[in-house]
Design a protein around this motif. Structure first.
Motif, PDB file in Angstrom:
ATOM      1  N   MET A   1      53.018  42.476  42.281  1.00 29.70           N
ATOM      2  CA  MET A   1      52.357  42.429  43.435  1.00 29.70           C
ATOM      3  C   MET A   1      52.942  41.570  44.652  1.00 29.70           C
ATOM      4  N   SER A   2      54.160  41.035  44.438  1.00 22.48           N
ATOM      5  CA  SER A   2      54.788  40.306  45.359  1.00 22.48           C
ATOM      6  C   SER A   2      55.226  41.353  46.517  1.00 22.48           C
ATOM      7  N   ARG A   3      55.264  42.454  46.531  1.00 19.20           N
ATOM      8  CA  ARG A   3      55.876  43.434  47.561  1.00 19.20           C
ATOM      9  C   ARG A   3      55.037  44.759  47.122  1.00 19.20           C
ATOM     10  N   PRO A   4      53.905  44.992  47.357  1.00 23.54           N
ATOM     11  CA  PRO A   4      53.117  46.287  46.591  1.00 23.54           C
ATOM     12  C   PRO A   4      53.303  47.380  47.880  1.00 23.54           C
ATOM     13  N   SER A   5      53.371  48.478  47.310  1.00 19.42           N
ATOM     14  CA  SER A   5      53.390  49.673  47.970  1.00 19.42           C
ATOM     15  C   SER A   5      51.964  49.902  49.033  1.00 19.42           C
ATOM     16  N   GLU A   6      51.992  50.629  49.913  1.00 22.21           N
ATOM     17  CA  GLU A   6      50.881  50.715  50.757  1.00 22.21           C
ATOM     18  C   GLU A   6      49.780  51.191  49.822  1.00 22.21           C
ATOM     19  N   ALA A   8      49.222  50.764  46.583  1.00 26.64           N
ATOM     20  CA  ALA A   8      48.894  49.784  45.629  1.00 26.64           C
ATOM     21  C   ALA A   8      47.977  48.771  46.240  1.00 26.64           C
ATOM     22  N   TRP A   9      48.549  48.357  47.526  1.00 25.34           N
ATOM     23  CA  TRP A   9      47.820  47.267  48.555  1.00 25.34           C
ATOM     24  C   TRP A   9      46.283  47.926  48.464  1.00 25.34           C
ATOM     25  N   LYS A  10      46.253  49.108  49.142  1.00 23.81           N
ATOM     26  CA  LYS A  10      44.762  49.978  49.294  1.00 23.81           C
ATOM     27  C   LYS A  10      44.069  49.904  48.062  1.00 23.81           C
ATOM     28  N   ALA A  11      44.697  49.851  46.872  1.00 21.54           N
ATOM     29  CA  ALA A  11      43.986  49.937  45.715  1.00 21.54           C
ATOM     30  C   ALA A  11      43.508  48.446  45.337  1.00 21.54           C
ATOM     31  N   LEU A  13      42.687  46.052  47.574  1.00 22.70           N
ATOM     32  CA  LEU A  13      41.814  45.853  48.765  1.00 22.70           C
ATOM     33  C   LEU A  13      40.462  46.624  48.150  1.00 22.70           C
ATOM     34  N   HIS A  14      40.580  47.600  47.700  1.00 21.54           N
ATOM     35  CA  HIS A  14      39.377  48.444  47.266  1.00 21.54           C
ATOM     36  C   HIS A  14      38.769  47.740  46.000  1.00 21.54           C
ATOM     37  N   MET A  15      39.523  47.200  45.134  1.00 26.37           N
ATOM     38  CA  MET A  15      38.991  46.458  43.960  1.00 26.37           C
ATOM     39  C   MET A  15      38.293  45.026  44.332  1.00 26.37           C
ATOM     40  N   ILE A  16      38.808  44.600  45.330  1.00 33.40           N
ATOM     41  CA  ILE A  16      38.440  43.447  45.668  1.00 33.40           C
ATOM     42  C   ILE A  16      37.082  43.768  46.634  1.00 33.40           C
ATOM     43  N   ARG A  17      36.817  44.827  47.313  1.00 32.91           N
ATOM     44  CA  ARG A  17      35.757  44.984  48.097  1.00 32.91           C
ATOM     45  C   ARG A  17      34.786  45.442  46.865  1.00 32.91           C
ATOM     46  N   TRP A  18      35.009  46.197  45.993  1.00 33.03           N
ATOM     47  CA  TRP A  18      34.122  46.298  44.973  1.00 33.03           C
ATOM     48  C   TRP A  18      33.419  45.246  44.237  1.00 33.03           C
ATOM     49  N   LEU A  19      34.486  44.355  43.787  1.00 31.44           N
ATOM     50  CA  LEU A  19      33.843  43.065  43.229  1.00 31.44           C
ATOM     51  C   LEU A  19      32.929  42.299  43.964  1.00 31.44           C
ATOM     52  N   GLY A  20      33.438  42.252  45.527  1.00 35.10           N
ATOM     53  CA  GLY A  20      32.356  41.444  46.319  1.00 35.10           C
ATOM     54  C   GLY A  20      31.087  42.363  46.369  1.00 35.10           C
ATOM     55  N   GLN A  21      30.935  43.604  46.674  1.00 32.98           N
ATOM     56  CA  GLN A  21      29.826  44.302  46.366  1.00 32.98           C
ATOM     57  C   GLN A  21      28.737  44.161  45.147  1.00 32.98           C
ATOM     58  N   ASN A  22      29.596  43.966  44.156  1.00 29.95           N
ATOM     59  CA  ASN A  22      28.874  44.087  42.896  1.00 29.95           C
ATOM     60  C   ASN A  22      29.060  42.780  42.196  1.00 29.95           C
ATOM     61  N   ARG A  23      28.841  41.784  42.749  1.00 25.48           N
ATOM     62  CA  ARG A  23      29.092  40.458  42.461  1.00 25.48           C
ATOM     63  C   ARG A  23      27.980  39.896  41.725  1.00 25.48           C
ATOM     64  N   LEU A  24      26.792  40.342  42.036  1.00 23.92           N
ATOM     65  CA  LEU A  24      25.443  39.968  41.255  1.00 23.92           C
ATOM     66  C   LEU A  24      25.133  41.000  40.076  1.00 23.92           C
ATOM     67  N   ARG A  25      25.829  41.801  39.764  1.00 25.10           N
ATOM     68  CA  ARG A  25      25.739  42.541  38.610  1.00 25.10           C
ATOM     69  C   ARG A  25      26.636  42.077  37.378  1.00 25.10           C
ATOM     70  N   GLY A  26      26.002  42.403  36.345  1.00 23.36           N
ATOM     71  CA  GLY A  26      26.604  41.793  35.139  1.00 23.36           C
ATOM     72  C   GLY A  26      26.012  42.354  33.703  1.00 23.36           C
ATOM     73  N   ILE A  27      26.403  41.964  32.737  1.00 24.37           N
ATOM     74  CA  ILE A  27      25.869  42.391  31.270  1.00 24.37           C
ATOM     75  C   ILE A  27      24.659  41.170  31.173  1.00 24.37           C
ATOM     76  N   ARG A  28      23.403  41.961  30.810  1.00 25.94           N
ATOM     77  CA  ARG A  28      22.234  40.909  30.528  1.00 25.94           C
ATOM     78  C   ARG A  28      21.600  41.316  29.082  1.00 25.94           C
TER      79      ARG A  28
END
Length: 183
Positions: A1-6, A8-11, A13-28
């Motif tokens: 990921m040192s020089r990601p394609s456009e 890969a970069w969008k993917a 960012l999408h993953m980071i957004r998803w992790l932020g939105q779901n940070r309170l979810r987990g296995i209980r």
């Protein structure tokens, strides 16, 4: 990921957004002394164009959370949906036997008095685990996959039907909607 394609970069960012939105979810996990492990198995009948093998998945839950889960391709080509489901149930059965052996070593003998329920969503494959007949539809199943029959006879596994919509392992084999994942 040192020089990601456009893309890969969008993917990323999408993953980071998803992790932020779901940070309170987990296995209980929950403590329930009467809880028994349960397993779910599923296979997808759409073949991989490279090798014709199908996707399968299973998971084992206990105390309200997953303790084992797998999503892989079958090692052999199945000739029908029930054939693929049967092979997937055998793979899940191996994991069930493994979990039961660990529970035995840990001293959970009360849990081992009961067979572990394995839910499958294909009635034909489920019936193959207990019926002993050879037909044109099942005569090509490799012998090692019939271990599921032995585990059923030994009362280690109890195969039961569960509709695809209620089968947790459906998540491991095919695309599902966001609504289904959030349940």
């Amino acid at each position: 990921m040192s020089r990601p394609s456009e893309k890969a970069w969008k993917a990323g960012l999408h993953m980071i957004r998803w992790l932020g939105q779901n940070r309170l979810r987990g296995i209980r996990f929950e403590h329930d002394p009467k809880s028994l492990p349960a397993a779910f198995s599923d296979a997808f009948h759409k073949a991989d164009p490279q090798d014709s093998c199908k996707q399968y998945g299973y998971n084992i839950t206990w105390q309200g959370g997953p303790i084992v889960y797998v999503s892989k391709k079958l090692s052999h080509v199945g000739f029908s949906a029930s054939h693929n489901e049967y092979m997937a149930m055998c793979e899940a059965g191996k994991a069930i036997v493994w979990v039961r052996q660990i529970l035995e070593e840990l001293g959970y003998h009360d849990i081992l008095k009961h067979p572990t329920v394995l839910f499958g969503d294909n009635k034909a494959a489920n019936s193959l685990t207990s019926e002993h007949f050879v037909s044109t539809g099942n005569q090509y199943i490799y012998m090692p996959y019939h271990a599921i029959k032995e585990w059923t006879e030994l009362n280690i596994i109890d195969v039961q039907y569960k509709a695809s919509k209620s089968n947790l392992s459906d998540l491991f084999t095919k695309n599902v909607s966001t609504g289904e994942i959030k349940l």
